[in-house]
Design a protein around this motif. Structure first.
Motif, PDB file in Angstrom:
ATOM      1  N   ARG A  68       0.874  -1.176   0.000  1.00  0.00           N
ATOM      2  CA  ARG A  68       0.000   0.000   0.000  1.00  0.00           C
ATOM      3  C   ARG A  68       0.907   1.221   0.000  1.00  0.00           C
ATOM      4  NH1 ARG A  68      -5.352  -1.245   2.733  1.00  0.00           N
ATOM      5  NH2 ARG A  68      -5.471   1.020   2.866  1.00  0.00           N
ATOM      6  N   GLN A  69       0.494   2.259  -0.695  1.00  0.00           N
ATOM      7  CA  GLN A  69       1.311   3.460  -0.787  1.00  0.00           C
ATOM      8  C   GLN A  69       1.583   4.042   0.596  1.00  0.00           C
ATOM      9  OE1 GLN A  69       0.514   6.058  -4.101  1.00  0.00           O
ATOM     10  NE2 GLN A  69       1.057   7.871  -2.904  1.00  0.00           N
ATOM     11  N   SER A  70       0.615   4.001   1.481  1.00  0.00           N
ATOM     12  CA  SER A  70       0.813   4.525   2.838  1.00  0.00           C
ATOM     13  C   SER A  70       1.848   3.695   3.604  1.00  0.00           C
ATOM     14  CB  SER A  70      -0.507   4.562   3.599  1.00  0.00           C
ATOM     15  OG  SER A  70      -1.081   3.268   3.680  1.00  0.00           O
ATOM     16  N   ALA A  73       5.309   4.638   2.219  1.00  0.00           N
ATOM     17  CA  ALA A  73       5.739   5.927   2.779  1.00  0.00           C
ATOM     18  C   ALA A  73       6.238   5.751   4.214  1.00  0.00           C
ATOM     19  CB  ALA A  73       4.596   6.936   2.727  1.00  0.00           C
ATOM     20  N   TRP A  78       9.206   8.747   4.541  1.00  0.00           N
ATOM     21  CA  TRP A  78       8.968   9.878   3.653  1.00  0.00           C
ATOM     22  C   TRP A  78       7.542  10.361   3.837  1.00  0.00           C
ATOM     23  CZ3 TRP A  78      10.884   8.061  -1.852  1.00  0.00           C
ATOM     24  CH2 TRP A  78      12.253   7.784  -1.801  1.00  0.00           C
ATOM     25  N   ASP A  79       7.307  11.638   3.521  1.00  0.00           N
ATOM     26  CA  ASP A  79       5.929  12.119   3.572  1.00  0.00           C
ATOM     27  C   ASP A  79       5.195  11.649   2.312  1.00  0.00           C
ATOM     28  OD1 ASP A  79       5.935  14.219   1.430  1.00  0.00           O
ATOM     29  OD2 ASP A  79       7.292  15.259   2.778  1.00  0.00           O
ATOM     30  N   ARG A  80       3.872  11.653   2.397  1.00  0.00           N
ATOM     31  CA  ARG A  80       3.038  11.112   1.312  1.00  0.00           C
ATOM     32  C   ARG A  80       3.253  11.837  -0.008  1.00  0.00           C
ATOM     33  NH1 ARG A  80      -2.793  11.219   3.660  1.00  0.00           N
ATOM     34  NH2 ARG A  80      -2.040  13.324   3.947  1.00  0.00           N
ATOM     35  N   THR A  81       3.460  13.148   0.044  1.00  0.00           N
ATOM     36  CA  THR A  81       3.649  13.920  -1.185  1.00  0.00           C
ATOM     37  C   THR A  81       4.924  13.505  -1.902  1.00  0.00           C
ATOM     38  OG1 THR A  81       2.470  15.778  -0.213  1.00  0.00           O
ATOM     39  CG2 THR A  81       3.863  16.258  -2.111  1.00  0.00           C
ATOM     40  N   VAL A  83       6.493  10.630  -1.740  1.00  0.00           N
ATOM     41  CA  VAL A  83       6.297   9.292  -2.298  1.00  0.00           C
ATOM     42  C   VAL A  83       5.445   9.374  -3.564  1.00  0.00           C
ATOM     43  CG1 VAL A  83       5.252   7.022  -1.907  1.00  0.00           C
ATOM     44  CG2 VAL A  83       6.630   8.079  -0.121  1.00  0.00           C
ATOM     45  N   SER A  84       4.366  10.127  -3.501  1.00  0.00           N
ATOM     46  CA  SER A  84       3.467  10.237  -4.649  1.00  0.00           C
ATOM     47  C   SER A  84       4.191  10.796  -5.873  1.00  0.00           C
ATOM     48  CB  SER A  84       2.274  11.120  -4.289  1.00  0.00           C
ATOM     49  OG  SER A  84       1.389  11.189  -5.385  1.00  0.00           O
ATOM     50  N   ARG A  98       0.310   1.750 -10.054  1.00  0.00           N
ATOM     51  CA  ARG A  98      -0.524   2.063  -8.896  1.00  0.00           C
ATOM     52  C   ARG A  98      -1.967   1.776  -9.277  1.00  0.00           C
ATOM     53  NH1 ARG A  98       1.348   8.031  -7.019  1.00  0.00           N
ATOM     54  NH2 ARG A  98       1.635   8.307  -9.236  1.00  0.00           N
TER      55      ARG A  98
END
Length: 150
Positions: A68-70, A73, A78-81, A83-84, A98
């Motif tokens: 999962r992306q969360s 991260a 790392w912060d979500r931004t 990673v995104s 994704r």
């Protein structure tokens, strides 16, 4: 003599300097930068990957190919931004995909899997050469325990 509240004197013993929190933090930061630079120079650049590419590919590979992306991260710190944005760049190069499914699932593509498989032996050798081979087995175990608590 305590070094708390003042810069440590380089002439003082290393045990005294090691007790200085700012000195210890500085030594940690320097060691991190030196090892990181050398490992990336040996492994990632030779494979045409950036450090963030390599970090994400290695984490996904360790997790069996998808996370999962969360969770990704969190595992990277790392912060979500960040990673995104990195995943967007990697998606354009077809290293990862994704998809939405109870959150966002990030998965290695065949190209991403091939990239990490190709670079992994060099990465392992570089980490050993520039990091773990410089430590005793006891020091590696202690460092792993300390880093696990941070």
């Amino acid at each position: 003599m305590s070094t708390r509240g003042r810069a440590p004197d380089p002439q003082e013993g290393t045990s005294e300097a090691a007790l200085d929190p700012v000195g210890l933090w500085s030594a940690f930061k320097r060691a991190h930068e030196v090892v990181r630079t050398r490992v990336i120079a040996d492994a990632a650049e030779a494979a045409g990957l950036s450090e963030p590419d390599l970090t994400i590919l290695a984490d996904l590979n360790k997790a069996g190919g998808a996370l999962r992306q969360s969770e990704l991260a969190a595992s990277l710190g790392w912060d979500r931004t960040r990673v995104s944005h990195q995943l967007t760049r990697m998606s354009k190069r077809e290293l990862v995909t994704r998809r939405r499914a109870n959150g966002v699932i990030v998965a290695l593509t065949d190209a991403g899997h091939q990239a990490i498989t190709a670079v992994y032996p060099g990465l392992d050798a570089a980490v050993r050469r520039h990091f773990t081979d410089k430590l005793s087995t006891q020091e590696v175990e202690t460092l792993a325990a300390v880093l696990g608590r941070l």
